[in-house]
Design a protein around this motif. Sequence first.
Motif, PDB file in Angstrom:
ATOM      1  N   ASP A 115       0.799  -1.227   0.000  1.00 57.35           N
ATOM      2  CA  ASP A 115       0.000   0.000   0.000  1.00 57.35           C
ATOM      3  C   ASP A 115       0.834   1.280   0.000  1.00 57.35           C
ATOM      4  O   ASP A 115       0.648   2.170   0.837  1.00 57.35           O
ATOM      5  N   GLY A 116       1.796   1.378  -0.940  1.00 57.07           N
ATOM      6  CA  GLY A 116       2.579   2.599  -1.055  1.00 57.07           C
ATOM      7  C   GLY A 116       3.720   2.741  -0.073  1.00 57.07           C
ATOM      8  O   GLY A 116       4.265   3.836   0.095  1.00 57.07           O
ATOM      9  N   MET A 117       4.112   1.640   0.565  1.00 59.75           N
ATOM     10  CA  MET A 117       5.245   1.678   1.501  1.00 59.75           C
ATOM     11  C   MET A 117       6.128   0.465   1.276  1.00 59.75           C
ATOM     12  O   MET A 117       5.641  -0.669   1.174  1.00 59.75           O
ATOM     13  N   ALA A 118       7.437   0.687   1.191  1.00 56.10           N
ATOM     14  CA  ALA A 118       8.409  -0.394   1.055  1.00 56.10           C
ATOM     15  C   ALA A 118       9.354  -0.350   2.246  1.00 56.10           C
ATOM     16  O   ALA A 118       9.749   0.726   2.693  1.00 56.10           O
ATOM     17  N   VAL A 119       9.701  -1.528   2.766  1.00 58.89           N
ATOM     18  CA  VAL A 119      10.610  -1.594   3.908  1.00 58.89           C
ATOM     19  C   VAL A 119      11.689  -2.627   3.616  1.00 58.89           C
ATOM     20  O   VAL A 119      11.461  -3.613   2.918  1.00 58.89           O
ATOM     21  N   CYS A 120      12.884  -2.363   4.148  1.00 50.21           N
ATOM     22  CA  CYS A 120      13.995  -3.293   3.996  1.00 50.21           C
ATOM     23  C   CYS A 120      14.769  -3.354   5.304  1.00 50.21           C
ATOM     24  O   CYS A 120      15.008  -2.328   5.940  1.00 50.21           O
ATOM     25  N   ALA A 121      15.142  -4.554   5.697  1.00 52.68           N
ATOM     26  CA  ALA A 121      15.978  -4.757   6.878  1.00 52.68           C
ATOM     27  C   ALA A 121      17.211  -5.543   6.457  1.00 52.68           C
ATOM     28  O   ALA A 121      17.100  -6.531   5.724  1.00 52.68           O
ATOM     29  N   VAL A 122      18.397  -5.119   6.917  1.00 50.57           N
ATOM     30  CA  VAL A 122      19.642  -5.809   6.570  1.00 50.57           C
ATOM     31  C   VAL A 122      20.545  -5.898   7.790  1.00 50.57           C
ATOM     32  O   VAL A 122      20.437  -5.110   8.731  1.00 50.57           O
TER      33      VAL A 122
END
Length: 257
Positions: A115-122
């Motif tokens: 819904d218009g949001m991207a998240v990334c964890a590294v």
Amino acid sequence: MQEAAAKIMPRVDRQFIGKVHSEVHAGTGVCLVTCEFDLASYQPELFVELGVAMPESIARSVPKRQAEFLAGRYAAALALQHLAPVRHQDVQVGIGEKRNPLWPTGVVGSISHVDGMAVCAVSHTADKDYLGIDVEVVMSTRVCREVARIVSTRQERELLCGLGLSERVALTLIFSAKESLFKALYPSVRDYFGFEVAEVTELHLEEQTLVLTLTERFAAGHKLPQDYQCQFTQGEHWIQSVTCGKFHGRANLKAVP
């Protein structure tokens, strides 16, 4: 990024990419980048402008999928730059045969978008053996009725609702947590396991953590620990889950190349 305080990253494209937020996740210590994106503003040319390579499989996809991929890989590029000084060409995150992200050597990570949001964890593999992130919009009442028995057991629903969560929030949290667990373990097991393989057995609202327990058969079959801690965050309309950790005492269990 050694400091724990969150900060706002500068915008690169004010039409497609909106606010970008970067932080060291307080509960897990992983580097977390969130970016807003506007699907209506997407154009294929943005891949070049934002420095993200477009794989052939994505080039054949519909615009919505291309936009989600671009936003997710853009967030991933920013997140990777916080792990160590890297050259531009070193921060491309490819796509595997099962649509799984292909991370650079020495990195474990996960991407999610909704819904218009991207998240990334590294994180560095020296710190984490497995890492999965998932973000979901809180389910509607109708969707809850449709998926309740697919994604959860009666015991799970009773546990979460008994501690004060509404049915909508409880089911969304269960779904998101299990998705983050799948993303965390898939690189090691290469097995498309379902929701029934894991169960929420503990919930700690104040700490915003829960425990997911694998079935004994699945854990034994893949030589995995049974219990995994998931850290979750609840927004106004969404829930985000992060499952990560080390396979303590199992140095031989590494992600399949």
